[in-house]
Motif scaffolding. Sequence first.
Motif, PDB file in Angstrom:
ATOM      1  N   ALA A   9      81.059  43.258  33.011  1.00  0.00           N
ATOM      2  CA  ALA A   9      80.282  44.302  32.092  1.00  0.00           C
ATOM      3  C   ALA A   9      80.562  44.200  31.085  1.00  0.00           C
ATOM      4  CB  ALA A   9      80.438  46.012  32.302  1.00  0.00           C
ATOM      5  N   LEU A  10      81.978  43.786  30.209  1.00  0.00           N
ATOM      6  CA  LEU A  10      81.809  43.293  29.811  1.00  0.00           C
ATOM      7  C   LEU A  10      81.668  42.455  28.606  1.00  0.00           C
ATOM      8  CD1 LEU A  10      85.999  44.339  29.578  1.00  0.00           C
ATOM      9  CD2 LEU A  10      84.254  45.570  27.333  1.00  0.00           C
ATOM     10  N   VAL A  11      81.289  41.466  29.115  1.00  0.00           N
ATOM     11  CA  VAL A  11      81.111  40.200  29.610  1.00  0.00           C
ATOM     12  C   VAL A  11      79.737  39.974  28.968  1.00  0.00           C
ATOM     13  CG1 VAL A  11      80.215  37.607  29.569  1.00  0.00           C
ATOM     14  CG2 VAL A  11      83.009  38.456  30.018  1.00  0.00           C
ATOM     15  N   VAL A  12      78.519  40.510  29.313  1.00  0.00           N
ATOM     16  CA  VAL A  12      77.540  41.314  29.380  1.00  0.00           C
ATOM     17  C   VAL A  12      76.894  41.874  27.806  1.00  0.00           C
ATOM     18  CG1 VAL A  12      75.076  42.383  30.218  1.00  0.00           C
ATOM     19  CG2 VAL A  12      76.704  41.257  31.106  1.00  0.00           C
ATOM     20  N   ALA A  13      77.655  42.690  28.469  1.00  0.00           N
ATOM     21  CA  ALA A  13      77.301  43.921  26.608  1.00  0.00           C
ATOM     22  C   ALA A  13      77.386  42.836  25.164  1.00  0.00           C
ATOM     23  CB  ALA A  13      79.150  44.940  26.994  1.00  0.00           C
ATOM     24  N   LEU A  14      79.029  41.720  25.434  1.00  0.00           N
ATOM     25  CA  LEU A  14      79.420  40.991  24.587  1.00  0.00           C
ATOM     26  C   LEU A  14      78.043  39.999  23.916  1.00  0.00           C
ATOM     27  CD1 LEU A  14      81.268  39.827  22.581  1.00  0.00           C
ATOM     28  CD2 LEU A  14      82.283  38.257  23.893  1.00  0.00           C
ATOM     29  N   ALA A  15      77.242  39.532  25.378  1.00  0.00           N
ATOM     30  CA  ALA A  15      76.608  38.756  25.252  1.00  0.00           C
ATOM     31  C   ALA A  15      74.859  39.477  24.309  1.00  0.00           C
ATOM     32  CB  ALA A  15      75.699  38.243  26.260  1.00  0.00           C
ATOM     33  N   VAL A  16      75.087  40.339  25.080  1.00  0.00           N
ATOM     34  CA  VAL A  16      73.522  41.579  24.665  1.00  0.00           C
ATOM     35  C   VAL A  16      74.011  41.777  22.869  1.00  0.00           C
ATOM     36  CG1 VAL A  16      72.532  43.024  24.192  1.00  0.00           C
ATOM     37  CG2 VAL A  16      73.109  42.363  26.597  1.00  0.00           C
ATOM     38  N   TRP A  17      75.283  41.621  22.288  1.00  0.00           N
ATOM     39  CA  TRP A  17      75.543  41.661  20.900  1.00  0.00           C
ATOM     40  C   TRP A  17      74.999  40.918  20.368  1.00  0.00           C
ATOM     41  CZ3 TRP A  17      79.168  40.197  17.341  1.00  0.00           C
ATOM     42  CH2 TRP A  17      79.643  40.846  16.344  1.00  0.00           C
ATOM     43  N   VAL A  18      76.135  39.488  20.758  1.00  0.00           N
ATOM     44  CA  VAL A  18      76.068  38.426  19.965  1.00  0.00           C
ATOM     45  C   VAL A  18      73.868  37.991  19.942  1.00  0.00           C
ATOM     46  CG1 VAL A  18      75.745  35.893  20.216  1.00  0.00           C
ATOM     47  CG2 VAL A  18      77.984  37.181  20.248  1.00  0.00           C
ATOM     48  N   VAL A  19      73.284  38.406  20.927  1.00  0.00           N
ATOM     49  CA  VAL A  19      71.908  38.111  21.010  1.00  0.00           C
ATOM     50  C   VAL A  19      71.133  38.828  19.748  1.00  0.00           C
ATOM     51  CG1 VAL A  19      69.501  37.821  21.721  1.00  0.00           C
ATOM     52  CG2 VAL A  19      71.586  36.958  22.576  1.00  0.00           C
ATOM     53  N   SER A  20      72.139  39.748  19.784  1.00  0.00           N
ATOM     54  CA  SER A  20      71.171  40.870  19.130  1.00  0.00           C
ATOM     55  C   SER A  20      71.625  40.450  17.568  1.00  0.00           C
ATOM     56  CB  SER A  20      71.600  42.137  19.196  1.00  0.00           C
ATOM     57  OG  SER A  20      73.113  42.518  18.930  1.00  0.00           O
ATOM     58  N   GLN A  21      72.778  40.479  16.896  1.00  0.00           N
ATOM     59  CA  GLN A  21      73.020  39.767  15.478  1.00  0.00           C
ATOM     60  C   GLN A  21      73.019  38.805  15.491  1.00  0.00           C
ATOM     61  OE1 GLN A  21      75.470  41.989  13.716  1.00  0.00           O
ATOM     62  NE2 GLN A  21      74.794  43.860  15.681  1.00  0.00           N
ATOM     63  N   TYR A  22      72.369  37.852  16.363  1.00  0.00           N
ATOM     64  CA  TYR A  22      71.660  36.741  15.912  1.00  0.00           C
ATOM     65  C   TYR A  22      69.988  36.765  15.602  1.00  0.00           C
ATOM     66  CZ  TYR A  22      69.251  32.281  16.769  1.00  0.00           C
ATOM     67  OH  TYR A  22      67.374  31.632  16.518  1.00  0.00           O
ATOM     68  N   ASN A  23      68.861  37.774  16.294  1.00  0.00           N
ATOM     69  CA  ASN A  23      68.008  38.176  15.891  1.00  0.00           C
ATOM     70  C   ASN A  23      67.700  38.366  14.595  1.00  0.00           C
ATOM     71  OD1 ASN A  23      67.018  37.025  17.936  1.00  0.00           O
ATOM     72  ND2 ASN A  23      67.316  39.104  19.504  1.00  0.00           N
TER      73      ASN A  23
END
Length: 212
Positions: A9-23
């Motif tokens: 769950a932490l990894v998925v949350a981190l991936a979502v955050w990275v993509v959102s920051q990139y966007n």
Amino acid sequence: MEYLLILLALVVALAVWVVSQYNSLQAAMQAIREASSNLQASMRKRVDLANQVIDIASGYGEHEKLTHVTLSNNIEGAMERVSALAQNYPQLRANETYQTLMEQLERLEQTIFERREFYNEQVKGYNVKRNSFPTVLIANKLNFDTVPYFDSEDPEALNNIKLFARDDSEALRLALNKGSDAVVRSVATAKTKLASKLEDKRDTSSTPSNPE
């Protein structure tokens, strides 16, 4: 098992955050690209109008040395010389084409001022976002550099303005792949530890207790 679920769950949350920051960074950069393109278009138009004025003025002041300007030239200085020439030649001031071009230049100067201010506002917003923590960590990994402001007094200002053409998809893919690899390693380590604990538990339960 609960540990694995929490880790996942932490990894998925981190991936979502990275993509959102990139966007978010990409959207801010796109706004800068558009503002830069509009500003440069206005400045190129100013050069074109200024050269048309110079062509007209050159026909009146044969002894005056008027040369065409470019984006890197001092257009203000050239227009001051043309205005000074017009003071000595009433026919030039009365020329309708000259008057129309000068009016267009005056309106264009205001447009350039407004677009320069808008460009710098976009740059400020992007730089603040880019340098904030923890976004700066992602920005550095994905090569989102700080963007210089446009200073009309700086002769190198036009050289500093770029269209910022870039393709971050590969950098983003590599960043996510690294995260995925880390997840795989963490999960494998967790599974090994869990299997070891279960094995120890089975060994303990299968060992007969000593009679008293």
